[in-house]
Design a protein around this motif. Sequence first.
Motif, PDB file in Angstrom:
ATOM      1  N   VAL A 247       0.865  -1.183   0.000  1.00 48.49           N
ATOM      2  CA  VAL A 247       0.000   0.000   0.000  1.00 48.49           C
ATOM      3  C   VAL A 247       0.897   1.227   0.000  1.00 48.49           C
ATOM      4  O   VAL A 247       1.698   1.419   0.925  1.00 48.49           O
ATOM      5  CB  VAL A 247      -0.937   0.011   1.223  1.00 48.49           C
ATOM      6  CG1 VAL A 247      -1.778   1.284   1.231  1.00 48.49           C
ATOM      7  CG2 VAL A 247      -1.846  -1.212   1.200  1.00 48.49           C
ATOM      8  N   TYR A 248       0.764   2.035  -1.039  1.00 49.34           N
ATOM      9  CA  TYR A 248       1.557   3.243  -1.193  1.00 49.34           C
ATOM     10  C   TYR A 248       0.661   4.461  -0.987  1.00 49.34           C
ATOM     11  O   TYR A 248      -0.546   4.407  -1.250  1.00 49.34           O
ATOM     12  CB  TYR A 248       2.176   3.314  -2.588  1.00 49.34           C
ATOM     13  CG  TYR A 248       3.176   2.232  -2.901  1.00 49.34           C
ATOM     14  CD1 TYR A 248       4.547   2.494  -2.899  1.00 49.34           C
ATOM     15  CD2 TYR A 248       2.761   0.940  -3.233  1.00 49.34           C
ATOM     16  CE1 TYR A 248       5.476   1.511  -3.207  1.00 49.34           C
ATOM     17  CE2 TYR A 248       3.682  -0.057  -3.537  1.00 49.34           C
ATOM     18  CZ  TYR A 248       5.032   0.244  -3.523  1.00 49.34           C
ATOM     19  OH  TYR A 248       5.940  -0.734  -3.821  1.00 49.34           O
ATOM     20  N   TYR A 249       1.272   5.544  -0.558  1.00 51.50           N
ATOM     21  CA  TYR A 249       0.562   6.802  -0.378  1.00 51.50           C
ATOM     22  C   TYR A 249       1.258   7.886  -1.193  1.00 51.50           C
ATOM     23  O   TYR A 249       2.480   7.844  -1.390  1.00 51.50           O
ATOM     24  CB  TYR A 249       0.528   7.203   1.097  1.00 51.50           C
ATOM     25  CG  TYR A 249      -0.246   6.238   1.971  1.00 51.50           C
ATOM     26  CD1 TYR A 249      -1.615   6.394   2.170  1.00 51.50           C
ATOM     27  CD2 TYR A 249       0.385   5.164   2.580  1.00 51.50           C
ATOM     28  CE1 TYR A 249      -2.329   5.512   2.956  1.00 51.50           C
ATOM     29  CE2 TYR A 249      -0.317   4.266   3.365  1.00 51.50           C
ATOM     30  CZ  TYR A 249      -1.678   4.449   3.552  1.00 51.50           C
ATOM     31  OH  TYR A 249      -2.379   3.559   4.327  1.00 51.50           O
ATOM     32  N   ILE A 250       0.468   8.852  -1.644  1.00 52.54           N
ATOM     33  CA  ILE A 250       0.995   9.972  -2.421  1.00 52.54           C
ATOM     34  C   ILE A 250       0.542  11.271  -1.787  1.00 52.54           C
ATOM     35  O   ILE A 250      -0.634  11.408  -1.410  1.00 52.54           O
ATOM     36  CB  ILE A 250       0.528   9.907  -3.893  1.00 52.54           C
ATOM     37  CG1 ILE A 250       1.160   8.717  -4.608  1.00 52.54           C
ATOM     38  CG2 ILE A 250       0.867  11.191  -4.632  1.00 52.54           C
ATOM     39  CD1 ILE A 250       0.727   8.587  -6.056  1.00 52.54           C
ATOM     40  N   SER A 251       1.459  12.223  -1.654  1.00 49.73           N
ATOM     41  CA  SER A 251       1.102  13.548  -1.157  1.00 49.73           C
ATOM     42  C   SER A 251       2.140  14.568  -1.612  1.00 49.73           C
ATOM     43  O   SER A 251       3.340  14.272  -1.663  1.00 49.73           O
ATOM     44  CB  SER A 251       1.009  13.552   0.369  1.00 49.73           C
ATOM     45  OG  SER A 251       0.680  14.843   0.837  1.00 49.73           O
TER      46      SER A 251
END
Length: 280
Positions: A247-251
């Motif tokens: 699970v990757y997150y982008i911000s």
Amino acid sequence: MTQDNHGKAHKYGMVIDLDKCTGCGSCMVACMSENNVPFKENETDKKDSITWMKVFKLTNGKPFPDIDTCYLPRPCMHCGGKGDHGHSPCISVCPATATDYGYDTGIVSQIYTRCFGCRYCMGACPYHARYFNWWDPKWPDGMEEYLSPDVSPRMRGVVEKCSFCYHRYQEARDRAYHEERRDHIEEGEYQTACTQACPAGAITFGDLNNPEHEVYKLVKPDPHNCGRPREPKAFRLLERLQTNPKVYYISEREWVRKAGDNYRKGEWGKEIKVSHGKGH
């Protein structure tokens, strides 16, 4: 599919854009409905609640008017473990082999009929993504009609967690086999309930080993560095633990990316040393 050739297999994962997430909770509701997650009559005691997908609220800790808020959905991370060999923290400690790593999918399974509730996996999971069933599930009269026939309700005394809606993968795989496509599953054929329910389009799901899938394009995982994202705006939770989550997150916000690895003052910008497993 064996451990030796799992690099050629599917590797399903998720990318969540935290700059799009509004914290509405639609993903939580969709997850509970799709996977027959039980609920209590009184949900005020959250220590006993079961939420496979949970939305957390983060702030930058500054006073008004400089305060900034971010909502972070957290499913099971489906860790690949150190060296990305499938030895995730929960699998490594389970004495009943009630949880296993699928080398053909990259999904960490939970086999409820093997689980005897020792909860070692709950203690080992650094993301608190596992939940223990303290009671047999009960639904009000008539609510049994809403249950999904594809997912078995869990009994009292076992641990449960997000499965990336694995029953949907089985359905897509069976359809592909019936149509003589073998294991060739199109990107849109296998999608999790939370992905489809998100009104902001913040969640993307697909095969991280397939360059044609949107999840790959968003984070550009490095296969020679245990899947670490080459996209500078992307990150994974607690990267320094080397659990290699899918699970990757982008911000765009730097403070959000710092919070993702629980950086302390003065640590941001330091090189994270990643030791690879044998053969990597």
